[in-house]
Design a protein around this motif. Sequence first.
Motif, PDB file in Angstrom:
ATOM      1  N   ALA A   1      25.860  -3.129 -42.290  1.00  0.00           N
ATOM      2  CA  ALA A   1      24.465  -3.557 -42.156  1.00  0.00           C
ATOM      3  C   ALA A   1      24.011  -3.621 -40.701  1.00  0.00           C
ATOM      4  N   ALA A   2      24.942  -3.358 -39.741  1.00  0.00           N
ATOM      5  CA  ALA A   2      24.589  -3.520 -38.348  1.00  0.00           C
ATOM      6  C   ALA A   2      24.503  -2.176 -37.648  1.00  0.00           C
ATOM      7  N   ARG A   3      23.693  -2.141 -36.580  1.00  0.00           N
ATOM      8  CA  ARG A   3      23.623  -0.961 -35.741  1.00  0.00           C
ATOM      9  C   ARG A   3      23.966  -1.370 -34.321  1.00  0.00           C
TER      10      ARG A   3
ATOM     11  N   ARG B   1      18.690  -5.108 -38.096  1.00  0.00           N
ATOM     12  CA  ARG B   1      18.285  -4.363 -39.282  1.00  0.00           C
ATOM     13  C   ARG B   1      17.603  -3.068 -38.895  1.00  0.00           C
TER      14      ARG B   1
ATOM     15  N   ARG C   1      21.366 -10.790 -37.285  1.00  0.00           N
ATOM     16  CA  ARG C   1      21.315  -9.821 -38.393  1.00  0.00           C
ATOM     17  C   ARG C   1      19.892  -9.296 -38.587  1.00  0.00           C
ATOM     18  N   ASN C   2      18.906 -10.163 -38.482  1.00  0.00           N
ATOM     19  CA  ASN C   2      17.511  -9.706 -38.586  1.00  0.00           C
ATOM     20  C   ASN C   2      17.160  -8.736 -37.464  1.00  0.00           C
TER      21      ASN C   2
END
Length: 309
Positions: free
Chosen positions: A118-120, A309, A305-306
């Motif tokens: 879920a991470a970049r 995204r 995390r936000n």
Amino acid sequence: MSRELTGFYRSLAEDTDPRGLAAPDLVRRYADRRARTRAALGVLTAAALVGVTAVGAQFVLAAAPDTRVGPPADTPAPPSPVPSDPTPTPSATSPGPSGSASRQPPSTSPTRGGTSPAARTPTSIPDSAFFALAAANDTGAGSRFGEGQVLPALCGAEPGASGTVRQRVRSVPFKLAGTPEGNIPDGLYRHSITIYRDGKAAAALDELRDAVRDCPEQPVGKVTSRQKLLPSSGYGDESVLFEMRSPSVDLNGDPSGGGGEDVRLIRAIRVGTVVTVLWEQGWEGGSSPKPQVDADSRRAVLAIRNWLR
């Protein structure tokens, strides 16, 4: 020709045109020639019709080379054949308890040292990457960005110093819920976010664990501080929590003499290639409130995390 017919013809010739009629043989010859002419014309006409039909067909085919007539638009297509016993691929199966192959779901766990699904990997750190205090903990003073240490000294070790891409640090005072307005803050965070090259973020946390283990005691000012790793799970991809415990001191840094101890809590959390550290430094003494540090650690993870995204 019979005699009666010949005689009759001769009588008829004498009674009509004085130029006379053609002889019977000549009439028969003319009749045969006319019949042959009609037959020839019939054959030529038929041949011409056949030729015109062939040319027209070729023209139509050339103008529309693919005008096949298919089934009506609403005719359902025949169902595709389904194998009655599909053979699973080796990568999608694993031996079951009885030795037979059982299908396993694909793994979604993040790779140790890499980036979680879920991470970049970011290239800059915006203000929105830093969490906001809950309204009950907000002193109204805001936060202040600057430079400086992201971790306390640990016997000279520098965990996480290599592989850094970008880093930002801020100071955030907070109060506990129920603290009256106008009182001094109950604590102060040294909050940092660091972006690492791929694989270096996990190595930074490993180095931090080793540094804490290798530094059980060290002098801090006029007292001795003792370091200890504490359990920490459920924060980001992985986290490290440790305490620094030392005798309470007065405003001059001297031991207070009352036998009390102050405990500082430091938590480092990895989310993909990003590491955030909450270092609770206190405010005029006192120990770090662990429930508050835990709650703000969760808020810090959510903000990162936000952002990623």
